[in-house]
Design a protein around this motif. Structure first.
Motif, short mmCIF file in Angstrom:
data_model
loop_
_atom_site.label_atom_id
_atom_site.label_comp_id
_atom_site.label_asym_id
_atom_site.label_seq_id
_atom_site.Cartn_x
_atom_site.Cartn_y
_atom_site.Cartn_z
N SER A 127 10.58 6.23 -22.21
CA SER A 127 10.59 5.70 -21.20
C SER A 127 10.66 7.39 -19.68
O SER A 127 9.74 6.20 -18.73
N GLN A 128 10.78 7.61 -19.92
CA GLN A 128 11.27 8.77 -19.42
C GLN A 128 9.33 9.41 -18.79
O GLN A 128 9.14 9.28 -17.91
N ARG A 129 8.48 9.65 -20.21
CA ARG A 129 7.16 10.06 -20.07
C ARG A 129 6.72 9.19 -19.22
O ARG A 129 5.27 9.51 -18.59
N ALA A 130 7.14 7.86 -19.15
CA ALA A 130 6.17 6.73 -18.58
C ALA A 130 6.31 6.94 -17.51
O ALA A 130 5.62 6.50 -16.25
N PHE A 131 7.22 6.89 -17.34
CA PHE A 131 8.15 6.86 -15.58
C PHE A 131 7.30 8.05 -14.78
O PHE A 131 6.34 8.20 -13.78
N PHE A 137 0.14 9.37 -11.55
CA PHE A 137 -1.52 8.14 -10.55
C PHE A 137 -0.99 7.56 -9.69
O PHE A 137 -1.92 7.60 -8.86
N GLY A 138 0.43 8.05 -8.94
CA GLY A 138 0.57 7.22 -8.00
C GLY A 138 0.68 5.55 -7.96
O GLY A 138 1.36 4.73 -7.47
N SER A 139 -0.47 5.24 -8.62
CA SER A 139 -0.35 3.77 -9.06
C SER A 139 -0.86 3.05 -10.55
O SER A 139 -2.45 3.41 -10.05
N ALA A 140 0.12 2.60 -11.12
CA ALA A 140 -0.80 2.34 -13.10
C ALA A 140 -0.79 0.63 -13.07
O ALA A 140 0.66 -0.07 -12.21
N ILE A 141 -1.33 0.49 -14.29
CA ILE A 141 -1.37 -1.01 -14.28
C ILE A 141 -0.79 -0.79 -16.56
O ILE A 141 -1.42 0.15 -16.67
N GLN A 158 3.07 2.75 -5.67
CA GLN A 158 3.32 3.86 -4.71
C GLN A 158 4.92 3.16 -3.86
O GLN A 158 5.29 3.62 -3.25
N LYS A 159 4.62 1.49 -3.77
CA LYS A 159 5.32 1.28 -2.87
C LYS A 159 6.77 0.51 -3.24
O LYS A 159 7.70 0.33 -3.17
N ASP A 160 6.64 0.99 -4.79
CA ASP A 160 8.40 0.30 -5.18
C ASP A 160 8.81 1.86 -5.48
O ASP A 160 8.54 3.02 -5.66
N GLN A 182 -1.92 2.74 -17.48
CA GLN A 182 -3.39 3.16 -17.25
C GLN A 182 -3.56 3.42 -15.28
O GLN A 182 -3.29 2.73 -15.16
N GLN A 183 -3.87 5.04 -15.40
CA GLN A 183 -4.07 4.70 -13.52
C GLN A 183 -4.65 3.44 -13.03
O GLN A 183 -6.29 3.08 -13.15
#
Length: 308
Positions: A127-131, A137-141, A158-160, A182-183
């Motif tokens: 989870s930490q590496r995912a975060f 990436f700034g924004s990711a899917i 970025q809004k989160d 994915q970015q």
């Protein structure tokens, strides 16, 4: 009339399944649609049965849709169909080719090893590496390993706040054992579906997103439009699909400021985009291709018998 008996694996009542069965029936007079949930593999008698019909008696089988929703069990269905190939019934696409594309990670790795440009992607159970990847990436899917048409995907940006991202990651983890991240790219509201038949280029359509939607899928309000790609873009699509040896497929491509990238190659491909966006009856073209391939298989078998 061609007398080949070609079955269709799909979802009964669904347009893409039925239109392919229609096109095959028009040329052969034979129609059979099989839902994999009704199929039984009988290894004691070497048969694959569906509602009283033995699929090993077919001249060929085309897989339009192997399940409504991708899941690990989808791969088991492909293993069952591999039995048909083992007893000499051609399957379109070959089961080994389809099996590489049911799991998103498997398909991604094949494309990566083929040198195909893709969005930046990270895969981890942590989870930490995912975060950390999402923040980088700034924004990711987040994309489930088993899904189609953007089902189950989650966009984080970025809004989160950090707390919101971590909370959503933990919630996502409840139903997904691994994070495929994915970015998120600026698609400018459009991506492309490049259609190939028997490894040859057929046409390209654009999926145009509805205003305010983050993805371009028709399920999210997108629409199809004709797109005329240049030779270099077609070559990219050709290289991507060639990694899998599929009978019929659609390559999902996005045009970005850094150049084109491939999202994925479809295990089955779609007919609707080609028809609505390009005016191309891909189902008819596919039926013609299948019948020609089955005829070629028969000629090869006759040649082998004569050689002996």
């Amino acid at each position: 009339m061609n007398k080949s008996r070609i079955g269709v694996v799909g979802i009964p009542g669904k347009w893409s399944t039925e239109v392919l069965a229609d096109r095959l029936e028009a040329q052969t007079g034979f129609r059979a649609v099989f839902d994999m949930k009704d199929v039984e593999l009988r290894l004691d008698s070497n048969k694959l049965m569906c509602n009283g019909f033995d699929l090993t008696q077919l001249d060929g089988l085309v897989v339009k849709k192997i399940s409504e929703i991708y899941a690990p069990g989808t791969e088991d269905r492909i293993h069952m169909l591999a039995h048909l190939e083992a007893v000499g019934v051609p399957v379109f696409s070959p089961t080994q080719s389809m099996s590489k594309l049911i799991n998103r990670l498997s398909g991604t790795l094949v494309l990566q090893q083929g040198g195909i440009p893709m969005p930046k992607t990270r895969v981890t159970e942590c989870s930490q590496r995912a975060f950390d990847a999402i923040r980088e990436f700034g924004s990711a899917i987040l994309k489930p390993l088993y899904s189609t048409k953007a089902r189950g995907m989650l966009i984080l940006g970025q809004k989160d706040s950090d707390e919101e991202v971590k909370s959503q990651l933990e919630e996502y983890r409840q139903t997904n054992s691994i994070f495929y991240i994915q970015q998120a790219l600026d698609l400018k509201g459009r991506d492309l579906g490049m259609v190939f038949l028997g490894g040859e280029y057929l046409c390209t359509y654009a999926r145009v997103a509805e205003a305010g939607a983050w993805n371009t899928t028709i399920q999210s309000g997108g629409r199809y439009e004709l797109f005329e790609p240049g030779a270099e873009l077609i070559e990219l699509g050709h290289r991507a699909q060639a990694c899998f040896n599929l009978s019929f497929t659609t390559v999902d491509i996005a045009l970005t400021d850094e150049g084109p990238v491939v999202f994925e190659v479809s295990a089955f491909g779609g007919f609707k985009g080609a028809l609505d966006g390009c005016g191309v009856d891909a189902a008819s073209a596919y039926a013609n291709y299948i019948l020609a391939e089955v005829a070629n298989c028969r000629e090869s078998d006759r040649g082998a018998v004569n050689d002996h």
